[in-house]
Motif scaffolding. Structure first.
Motif, PDB file in Angstrom:
ATOM      1  N   VAL A  92      16.572 -31.080  45.380  1.00 32.41           N
ATOM      2  CA  VAL A  92      16.285 -32.504  45.603  1.00 32.41           C
ATOM      3  C   VAL A  92      17.450 -33.366  45.133  1.00 32.41           C
ATOM      4  O   VAL A  92      17.852 -34.317  45.814  1.00 32.41           O
ATOM      5  N   LEU A  93      18.025 -33.042  43.987  1.00 34.12           N
ATOM      6  CA  LEU A  93      19.164 -33.819  43.475  1.00 34.12           C
ATOM      7  C   LEU A  93      20.365 -33.728  44.419  1.00 34.12           C
ATOM      8  O   LEU A  93      21.044 -34.728  44.670  1.00 34.12           O
ATOM      9  N   LEU A  94      20.621 -32.543  44.941  1.00 34.34           N
ATOM     10  CA  LEU A  94      21.722 -32.377  45.897  1.00 34.34           C
ATOM     11  C   LEU A  94      21.440 -33.121  47.191  1.00 34.34           C
ATOM     12  O   LEU A  94      22.340 -33.728  47.778  1.00 34.34           O
ATOM     13  N   ARG A  95      20.185 -33.109  47.631  1.00 36.03           N
ATOM     14  CA  ARG A  95      19.821 -33.826  48.864  1.00 36.03           C
ATOM     15  C   ARG A  95      20.005 -35.326  48.691  1.00 36.03           C
ATOM     16  O   ARG A  95      20.489 -36.014  49.590  1.00 36.03           O
ATOM     17  N   LYS A  96      19.631 -35.832  47.510  1.00 33.38           N
ATOM     18  CA  LYS A  96      19.831 -37.263  47.236  1.00 33.38           C
ATOM     19  C   LYS A  96      21.318 -37.597  47.206  1.00 33.38           C
ATOM     20  O   LYS A  96      21.750 -38.613  47.757  1.00 33.38           O
ATOM     21  N   ARG A  97      22.108 -36.736  46.582  1.00 34.14           N
ATOM     22  CA  ARG A  97      23.558 -36.975  46.521  1.00 34.14           C
ATOM     23  C   ARG A  97      24.165 -36.942  47.913  1.00 34.14           C
ATOM     24  O   ARG A  97      25.035 -37.737  48.235  1.00 34.14           O
ATOM     25  N   ARG A 109      32.778 -33.195  54.289  1.00 32.22           N
ATOM     26  CA  ARG A 109      31.779 -32.473  53.513  1.00 32.22           C
ATOM     27  C   ARG A 109      31.720 -32.981  52.082  1.00 32.22           C
ATOM     28  O   ARG A 109      32.717 -33.433  51.525  1.00 32.22           O
ATOM     29  N   LEU A 110      30.551 -32.890  51.519  1.00 33.38           N
ATOM     30  CA  LEU A 110      30.344 -33.288  50.131  1.00 33.38           C
ATOM     31  C   LEU A 110      30.709 -32.109  49.248  1.00 33.38           C
ATOM     32  O   LEU A 110      30.127 -31.032  49.364  1.00 33.38           O
ATOM     33  N   VAL A 111      31.694 -32.328  48.364  1.00 34.33           N
ATOM     34  CA  VAL A 111      32.143 -31.292  47.439  1.00 34.33           C
ATOM     35  C   VAL A 111      31.933 -31.810  46.023  1.00 34.33           C
ATOM     36  O   VAL A 111      32.334 -32.925  45.692  1.00 34.33           O
ATOM     37  N   LEU A 112      31.268 -30.987  45.202  1.00 27.53           N
ATOM     38  CA  LEU A 112      31.013 -31.338  43.809  1.00 27.53           C
ATOM     39  C   LEU A 112      31.564 -30.247  42.902  1.00 27.53           C
ATOM     40  O   LEU A 112      31.561 -29.071  43.267  1.00 27.53           O
ATOM     41  N   SER A 113      32.002 -30.651  41.729  1.00 30.54           N
ATOM     42  CA  SER A 113      32.448 -29.658  40.756  1.00 30.54           C
ATOM     43  C   SER A 113      31.230 -29.081  40.040  1.00 30.54           C
ATOM     44  O   SER A 113      30.151 -29.678  40.035  1.00 30.54           O
ATOM     45  N   ARG A 114      31.418 -27.939  39.424  1.00 28.71           N
ATOM     46  CA  ARG A 114      30.327 -27.345  38.653  1.00 28.71           C
ATOM     47  C   ARG A 114      29.877 -28.313  37.572  1.00 28.71           C
ATOM     48  O   ARG A 114      28.681 -28.480  37.335  1.00 28.71           O
ATOM     49  N   ASP A 115      30.830 -28.990  36.930  1.00 25.32           N
ATOM     50  CA  ASP A 115      30.479 -29.931  35.864  1.00 25.32           C
ATOM     51  C   ASP A 115      29.629 -31.083  36.383  1.00 25.32           C
ATOM     52  O   ASP A 115      28.698 -31.527  35.709  1.00 25.32           O
ATOM     53  N   ARG A 146      22.972 -21.271  45.565  1.00 26.86           N
ATOM     54  CA  ARG A 146      24.001 -20.661  46.422  1.00 26.86           C
ATOM     55  C   ARG A 146      23.400 -19.507  47.217  1.00 26.86           C
ATOM     56  O   ARG A 146      23.629 -19.383  48.421  1.00 26.86           O
ATOM     57  N   ASP A 147      22.609 -18.664  46.550  1.00 30.44           N
ATOM     58  CA  ASP A 147      21.998 -17.520  47.225  1.00 30.44           C
ATOM     59  C   ASP A 147      21.049 -17.950  48.341  1.00 30.44           C
ATOM     60  O   ASP A 147      20.865 -17.221  49.316  1.00 30.44           O
ATOM     61  N   LEU A 148      20.445 -19.123  48.204  1.00 30.42           N
ATOM     62  CA  LEU A 148      19.575 -19.656  49.255  1.00 30.42           C
ATOM     63  C   LEU A 148      20.376 -20.239  50.421  1.00 30.42           C
ATOM     64  O   LEU A 148      19.822 -20.553  51.469  1.00 30.42           O
ATOM     65  N   GLY A 149      21.690 -20.413  50.232  1.00 32.60           N
ATOM     66  CA  GLY A 149      22.557 -20.890  51.311  1.00 32.60           C
ATOM     67  C   GLY A 149      22.793 -22.389  51.338  1.00 32.60           C
ATOM     68  O   GLY A 149      23.332 -22.914  52.312  1.00 32.60           O
ATOM     69  N   PHE A 150      22.419 -23.104  50.280  1.00 33.46           N
ATOM     70  CA  PHE A 150      22.577 -24.559  50.275  1.00 33.46           C
ATOM     71  C   PHE A 150      23.848 -25.022  49.564  1.00 33.46           C
ATOM     72  O   PHE A 150      24.230 -26.186  49.670  1.00 33.46           O
ATOM     73  N   LEU A 151      24.482 -24.137  48.823  1.00 33.35           N
ATOM     74  CA  LEU A 151      25.769 -24.412  48.188  1.00 33.35           C
ATOM     75  C   LEU A 151      26.733 -23.299  48.579  1.00 33.35           C
ATOM     76  O   LEU A 151      26.331 -22.141  48.712  1.00 33.35           O
ATOM     77  N   ARG A 152      28.004 -23.665  48.740  1.00 40.00           N
ATOM     78  CA  ARG A 152      29.032 -22.664  49.038  1.00 40.00           C
ATOM     79  C   ARG A 152      30.243 -22.965  48.166  1.00 40.00           C
ATOM     80  O   ARG A 152      30.758 -24.086  48.170  1.00 40.00           O
ATOM     81  N   LEU A 160      34.340 -25.391  42.478  1.00 39.52           N
ATOM     82  CA  LEU A 160      34.095 -26.484  43.428  1.00 39.52           C
ATOM     83  C   LEU A 160      33.101 -25.981  44.468  1.00 39.52           C
ATOM     84  O   LEU A 160      33.275 -24.898  45.031  1.00 39.52           O
ATOM     85  N   TRP A 161      32.061 -26.785  44.698  1.00 37.13           N
ATOM     86  CA  TRP A 161      30.951 -26.374  45.551  1.00 37.13           C
ATOM     87  C   TRP A 161      30.735 -27.362  46.688  1.00 37.13           C
ATOM     88  O   TRP A 161      30.654 -28.562  46.459  1.00 37.13           O
ATOM     89  N   GLU A 162      30.624 -26.838  47.899  1.00 37.39           N
ATOM     90  CA  GLU A 162      30.276 -27.656  49.056  1.00 37.39           C
ATOM     91  C   GLU A 162      28.761 -27.667  49.203  1.00 37.39           C
ATOM     92  O   GLU A 162      28.116 -26.621  49.153  1.00 37.39           O
ATOM     93  N   VAL A 163      28.189 -28.853  49.365  1.00 38.71           N
ATOM     94  CA  VAL A 163      26.754 -28.981  49.630  1.00 38.71           C
ATOM     95  C   VAL A 163      26.584 -28.816  51.130  1.00 38.71           C
ATOM     96  O   VAL A 163      27.097 -29.616  51.918  1.00 38.71           O
ATOM     97  N   ARG A 164      25.883 -27.762  51.540  1.00 34.87           N
ATOM     98  CA  ARG A 164      25.719 -27.458  52.953  1.00 34.87           C
ATOM     99  C   ARG A 164      24.718 -28.428  53.587  1.00 34.87           C
ATOM    100  O   ARG A 164      23.647 -28.670  53.052  1.00 34.87           O
ATOM    101  N   ARG A 165      25.064 -28.950  54.743  1.00 34.12           N
ATOM    102  CA  ARG A 165      24.236 -29.969  55.399  1.00 34.12           C
ATOM    103  C   ARG A 165      22.895 -29.448  55.886  1.00 34.12           C
ATOM    104  O   ARG A 165      21.978 -30.221  56.143  1.00 34.12           O
ATOM    105  N   VAL A 166      22.736 -28.141  55.981  1.00 33.69           N
ATOM    106  CA  VAL A 166      21.444 -27.582  56.388  1.00 33.69           C
ATOM    107  C   VAL A 166      20.367 -27.959  55.366  1.00 33.69           C
ATOM    108  O   VAL A 166      19.177 -27.953  55.679  1.00 33.69           O
ATOM    109  N   LEU A 167      20.764 -28.354  54.182  1.00 29.97           N
ATOM    110  CA  LEU A 167      19.817 -28.798  53.156  1.00 29.97           C
ATOM    111  C   LEU A 167      18.948 -29.945  53.675  1.00 29.97           C
ATOM    112  O   LEU A 167      17.775 -30.053  53.331  1.00 29.97           O
TER     113      LEU A 167
END
Length: 197
Positions: A92-97, A109-115, A146-152, A160-167
């Motif tokens: 939900v937090l990633l979807r809001k972001r 694409r939306l890219v977020l750091s681990r931090d 990531r294992d669910l496929g929503f972060l890469r 650095l993580w890409e938030v996948r739009r399929v979310l």
């Protein structure tokens, strides 16, 4: 021997059975899916599964079809699994972001750091004096998403993580609203500001 068309359809079907097919990272399957969407949809319709193709965002995936009134439902192809609180929270937090990113005209694409992701979670994780434990819990949650496929994780760029739009297809506005209400209740309970009945 398979014809080139049968080979292309098989490639698209197998790709979808393995998970989400992305235009940017799996061009061969994406093109095959575009050219042969009808036969691919027919293949899955026989087992009660819809093929969802989002040409704008560039992804395709399978979704179980709900039984219509009076129709006996088919057994589920994939069992549903309950998500943990932390995984649900992060989704939900990633979807809001992602919604904020798109609302501010963010392209690409939306890219977020681990931090950044850890900080998003930290607000809602149980308070602890053990910083290493909180970080470990957050990193474990990132791995599960990531294992669910929503972060890469971006190749060659540590943390650095890409938030996948399929979310967006899995977490809609209604789900976000329901979860927001639950988060407010949770925050009130944590701070003791909720009303005592």
């Amino acid at each position: 021997m398979r014809t080139p068309e049968e080979q292309a359809i098989g490639t698209a079907v197998i790709g979808l059975m393995r998970g989400v097919v992305y235009r940017e990272s799996d061009e061969t399957r994406w093109v095959a899916l575009g050219r042969h969407a009808g036969p691919v949809r027919d293949h899955f319709a026989a087992i009660g599964v819809d093929v969802v193709i989002d040409d704008v965002e560039g992804y395709a995936y399978l979704r179980a079809r709900e039984a219509e009134d009076g129709e006996e439902p088919l057994p589920r192809l994939v069992n549903r699994r309950a998500l943990t609180y932390n995984v649900s929270l992060l989704l939900v937090l990633l979807r809001k972001r992602l919604a904020e990113f798109e609302a501010t005209g963010g392209e690409g694409r939306l890219v977020l750091s681990r931090d950044q992701i850890v900080e998003m979670l930290r607000v809602f994780l149980a308070e602890s004096t053990n910083e290493a434990r909180v970080l470990d819990q957050a990193v474990r949650t990132i791995g599960q998403v990531r294992d669910l496929g929503f972060l890469r994780e971006l190749r060659g760029q540590t943390d650095l993580w890409e938030v996948r739009r399929v979310l967006k297809a899995y977490v809609d506005a209604s789900t976000m609203g329901d979860f927001d209400a639950k988060l407010t209740e949770y925050a009130n309970a944590q701070t003791g500001s909720g009303s005592d009945d």
